[in-house]
Motif scaffolding. Structure first.
Motif: not given
Length: 57
Positions: A37-43
């Protein structure tokens, strides 16, 4: 290759459900759904997912 593409490939090859993968890797059963759905994962999340994917290769 993008992280989501690698996850989808892993899911196809192993037959693991998206929710099981998320729960096992980062204790978040919605991880794959949210990434789609577009979530950007953190490092930190990215590192844990990449480590899990490398275990199979």
């Amino acid at each position: 290759m993008s992280l989501l593409v690698e996850i989808d490939r892993y899911l196809r090859l192993t037959g693991v459900s998206p929710s099981t993968f998320g729960r096992r890797t980062v204790n978040d059963p919605r991880l794959v759904h949210d990434l789609r759905a577009g979530r950007m994962p953190g490092p930190g999340i990215r590192a844990r997912v990449e480590a899990a994917l490398k275990e199979v290769q």
